[in-house]
Design a protein around this motif. Structure first.
Motif, PDB file in Angstrom:
ATOM      1  N   GLY A 244       8.318  -4.279   9.164  1.00  0.00           N
ATOM      2  CA  GLY A 244       7.548  -5.276   8.323  1.00  0.00           C
ATOM      3  C   GLY A 244       6.349  -4.494   7.892  1.00  0.00           C
ATOM      4  N   ARG A 245       6.054  -4.821   6.496  1.00  0.00           N
ATOM      5  CA  ARG A 245       5.113  -3.886   5.959  1.00  0.00           C
ATOM      6  C   ARG A 245       4.266  -4.631   5.202  1.00  0.00           C
TER       7      ARG A 245
ATOM      8  N   GLN B 254       7.249  -5.446   2.597  1.00  0.00           N
ATOM      9  CA  GLN B 254       7.711  -4.458   1.595  1.00  0.00           C
ATOM     10  C   GLN B 254       8.923  -3.589   2.047  1.00  0.00           C
ATOM     11  N   ALA B 255       9.662  -4.294   2.974  1.00  0.00           N
ATOM     12  CA  ALA B 255      10.860  -3.538   3.738  1.00  0.00           C
ATOM     13  C   ALA B 255      11.950  -3.308   2.950  1.00  0.00           C
ATOM     14  N   THR B 256      12.464  -4.362   2.226  1.00  0.00           N
ATOM     15  CA  THR B 256      13.609  -3.906   1.466  1.00  0.00           C
ATOM     16  C   THR B 256      13.468  -4.881  -0.118  1.00  0.00           C
ATOM     17  N   TYR B 257      14.384  -4.318  -1.094  1.00  0.00           N
ATOM     18  CA  TYR B 257      14.246  -4.845  -2.293  1.00  0.00           C
ATOM     19  C   TYR B 257      14.722  -6.278  -2.133  1.00  0.00           C
ATOM     20  N   GLU B 258      15.519  -6.639  -1.345  1.00  0.00           N
ATOM     21  CA  GLU B 258      16.113  -7.939  -1.200  1.00  0.00           C
ATOM     22  C   GLU B 258      14.879  -9.098  -1.060  1.00  0.00           C
ATOM     23  N   ILE B 259      13.957  -8.781  -0.217  1.00  0.00           N
ATOM     24  CA  ILE B 259      12.768  -9.649   0.234  1.00  0.00           C
ATOM     25  C   ILE B 259      11.558  -9.321  -0.963  1.00  0.00           C
TER      26      ILE B 259
ATOM     27  N   ASP C 178      15.648   0.253  -1.582  1.00  0.00           N
ATOM     28  CA  ASP C 178      14.702  -0.039  -0.122  1.00  0.00           C
ATOM     29  C   ASP C 178      13.714   0.981   0.338  1.00  0.00           C
ATOM     30  N   LEU C 179      12.628   0.609   0.521  1.00  0.00           N
ATOM     31  CA  LEU C 179      11.597   1.503   0.991  1.00  0.00           C
ATOM     32  C   LEU C 179      11.256   1.685   2.643  1.00  0.00           C
ATOM     33  N   GLY C 180      11.797   0.585   3.131  1.00  0.00           N
ATOM     34  CA  GLY C 180      11.277   0.377   4.544  1.00  0.00           C
ATOM     35  C   GLY C 180      11.775   1.490   5.565  1.00  0.00           C
TER      36      GLY C 180
END
Lengths: 536, 536
Positions: free
Chosen positions: A396-397, A153-158, A387-389
């Motif tokens: 990594g979440r 759940q780190a970034t919008y990208e992934i 991005d929430l990270g």
């Protein structure tokens, strides 16, 4: 790499697939490298093969779910909630060695069946042992999809979908706290303890933002306040935060286990007189043992007077906010600066699904962000505000948002209201029942939320004019041991030292699966059955 | 409760099941309360109904797994790794409102298909974007079973099998560090950042056990040391621990990104001269950007000299311990006091699966335990030494042990050795290839572990005598944006400020799925294809 080396490489990789007869992820491909079986029909291309572990496990759960949990009345089933086995014996049954050669699918399948056999079936209707309970098809579907999509759940990208889902759940649950939409912020955290620590960390940063760079060394002693019935995570957090357990003040509670506001104010005054700084008050909405709700509105008034951050540990009780009728249990929650709310407890989202929420947007980002350039790049091809990270203590979440959303959105608000109200109805039903049974004694005359606590008084003790607490203390462990042997029922027990109470049972009701009156009847009858010949 | 109320209660619960047409967990029961459909055949009793979300999702994943990941060569498939959509657009496509009435199974099924469509397929062979990658049938089977059994890793009572599995994995991975079996201890934590914080917390407690009660206030400044390429979790932990970011010293690294031992010693001496106390050194086995391995043995000698706790952040590199050939990358790890090792990175266990390990058994218990009487009762019917929960900063804790065990035990040690060795082979193959292509430039002449970093130099820049770093800096984001549009490949990029390097690509190899030479060829060709007409 030479040509010979290349050939060697290809050969061992092909060998890897063939030797183990495990094509990648068990996909039935007709291509040379990934399939060695000839009986793959064209239509099955891209399907996960029938003989793979993942399909076997899915079938095990879908086709034989009565092994795991059964909503039907237990009278209609022989399913055991638990097959209790002593640790040393279970170690011998399960062969846990990791070998050189690995295991065949058949061996793995057998192992998974043993995992089910010897695990506690928490979705069983007679599991009331923890503050969480069963799961339903919606939450599990969300969890399964999350597992297969395996991302962070780190970034919008992934995690594009999961990022939007997390933002939505935070907004939704924050609005249930009564906060303005544009002020709400938060993050999914790995459990209520860490959500509480987020609240304490934010409270500290809010008062002394300089601690981010310089720590607490130059500051006066920083003191946190919770009730004497608050969760132990306040003290664990205080250890990790560098304050120590001695910097947590346990405020007295009343007969019902609720923090006494005047006692809180007295402790705050004493702390200030000592030259220390009160930086956070943690009110509890649903204490761990008695399920008590602190008077948030009154506590908030004291926090406002002394300019102290108010965090509400609603890990247990937050879900009552989904009921218009019973959200009054958390009256005043809109005044809290931050809230911990576990959807994996009463709401039955698969573990873990814990929210940290705050009405001070940006503060979480300011407090925790370090702008690591390798992941939170400034030159992204999308709006990196999504991005929430960097708000998180984790990097990594695990993704918890999909199962949370499916849990809530599938049933919808009306059904959730019913499910929450059912907890209160069942609470009243069993409380009433226990009050009228001579061999039970309630710990409190009534219970507000999801917890009902009581003693079972064996016949011999019942006839004594004075029941010896030390003897009564031994009743719960004795009955619990019998529960575990019979596999019919699981209810937790504990003493309550701060109230001088010997061991009593704590029945934890949850929304999922919804308890019925028949379930409540069963509990009472079963404890009587298990306890009637106890030699006390 | 009156009889009228009882009837009312029964009626709304029955209504709840009927109205939503969702019997509990989707079980096909013939009993009145839990099934409204008449076409349930006897043989299907206790099966999860065909029209439930959980079955639909399982089928989606099992029958159409090419949507999620495909091990076949990408040339044989049209599967896109990603369907990138800007956040605001994706918000409009996904309808995330939580409504009063909830959603039908059909609506939920459609939603889940959209979740798959717009999520990144990390199991795709061309996903090299993060330090984790794909999952396989074994890990996912473990995760699915864990989800359905929904329990917490707190006590043996509620997690008997999972408790034994966690102990086994800790013992196994600790022994891979070269430690004595009877000294090994550890815990699964929610990610590498928190595993690193466990190491720092234990180091602090080891030196100043009094901090558990009294915090750090009366102490000299406590300083942690990591390299200038260490993970940002050292600083985040330092914030939360009450030390602040200024109490983390970043030791210089050499050209290959490895901590320079003499620089470490110099920094330790300076810290001591300042009156501060060095309490932990964090060596990194596999740095985040360059994948570099600090010289653990030399660092350990310095730690021994100054009596400082050595924690090794092997979140990335720990999995090399599974290869007899390549475990030398972590030479000296047996001297570490504690280690963080993420099985969800190179080893491909589903997120999250992070181990904190130490060779100081009991210390974790002493440091974190609070003996909460409601859960860690002293009068249990089994040996409570098996309970893992009180060692943890968490209370409820997600079960990660089954997926870890299935990941490791299914393939066995020989196969794991092959999978790890394959990373190094692929590293050498692509490094060699990039070195001979005029439009690529390697960041280092060679790479030790799972990371290969490089620049793509567009034709226009290539012909210049001096390449402007500011221009080169823009190349990666431009190509990355094209990767995301084409959905063919995902590789991360970042600058490296401590070495004054503009944006470069970081290719992260993992064991699962195992990369092939064809995959490596594809990466190079695809970046050339995407970059060839860049106007720089």
């Amino acid at each position: 790499m030479s040509h010979t080396q290349e050939t060697e490489k290809i050969s061992w990789l092909a060998d890897l697939y063939q030797r183990t007869n495990k094509n990648w992820f068990g996909l039935n491909h007709s291509s040379e490298a990934s399939s060695t079986s000839n009986n793959v029909s064209e239509s099955k291309k891209d399907n996960v093969a029938d003989d793979t572990l993942i399909r076997k496990v899915a079938e095990m759960i879908l086709d034989e779910f009565h092994l795991i949990g059964d909503s039907d009345n237990v009278k209609n089933t022989n399913t055991k909630l638990v097959n209790f086995t002593q640790p040393a014996d279970l170690e011998k049954i399960l062969k846990l060695e990791i070998t050189k050669d690995g295991l065949t699918i058949k061996q793995l399948e057998d192992f998974c069946r043993q995992v089910i056999k010897y695990s506690v079936k928490t979705t069983h209707p007679h599991f009331y042992n923890q503050l969480y309970g069963g799961v339903d098809q919606f939450g599990v579907a969300g969890a399964w999809l999350t597992d297969a999509l395996n991302t962070s759940q780190a970034t919008y990208e992934i995690a594009p979908v999961f990022t939007l889902l997390e933002r939505k759940i935070i907004e939704y649950c924050g609005s249930k706290c009564g906060w303005d939409l544009d002020k709400i912020d938060g993050i999914f955290s790995p459990g209520g303890s860490i959500s509480n620590m987020y609240g304490m960390i934010l409270a500290r940063y809010n008062k002394f933002s300089d601690t981010k760079e310089n720590g607490v060394r130059g500051l006066p002693r920083l003191v946190a306040f919770g009730s004497d019935s608050s969760h132990y995570s306040l003290s664990k957090s205080s250890i990790w935060m560098g304050h120590g357990t001695n910097s947590v003040v346990k405020v007295k509670t009343d007969d019902r286990g609720k923090m006494i506001p005047s006692e809180l104010e007295k402790e705050i005054e004493n702390t200030i007189k000592d030259g220390a700084v009160p930086f956070v008050v943690i009110a509890t909405a649903g204490t761990t043992v008695l399920g008590a709700f602190d008077p948030i509105r009154e506590v908030a008034a004291i926090c406002a007077k002394y300019n102290i951050w108010l965090h509400v540990d609603a890990a247990l009780g937050g879900t009552f906010l989904l009921s218009l009728k019973h959200r009054t249990l958390l009256d005043g929650i809109e005044l809290a600066d931050s809230v911990a709310w576990n959807l994996h407890k009463l709401a039955g989202a698969p573990l873990q699904c814990s929210l940290f929420l705050t009405r001070h947007c940006q503060l979480l980002q300011h407090c925790n962000s370090l702008n690591a350039e390798y992941i939170f790049q400034s030159d992204k091809y999308y709006d990196a505000d999504y991005d929430l990270g960097d708000k998180s203590i984790q990097c990594g979440r695990k993704v918890d948002s999909l199962k949370a959303w499916l849990t809530l959105a599938s049933r919808g608000e009306d059904e959730w209201e019913h499910l929450v109200d059912n907890i209160i109805q069942m609470n009243r039903y069993i409380t009433d029942k226990l009050a009228h049974r001579p061999n039970f004694k309630l710990v409190l005359p009534q219970f507000e939320g999801s917890t009902v606590s009581f003693w079972y008084i064996p016949e011999k003790l019942r006839n004594q004019t004075h029941i010896d607490p030390a003897t009564l203390h031994k009743v719960c462990p004795a009955i619990k041991s019998r529960m575990m042997s019979s596999g019919s029922l699981m209810i937790g027990y504990q003493p309550l030292t701060c109230k001088n109470l010997p061991n009593f049972f704590r029945l934890s009701l949850t929304c999922i699966p919804p308890a019925t009156m028949e379930d409540m009847d069963f509990i009472v009858d079963e404890i009587e059955r298990l306890g009637k010949d106890l030699e006390f």
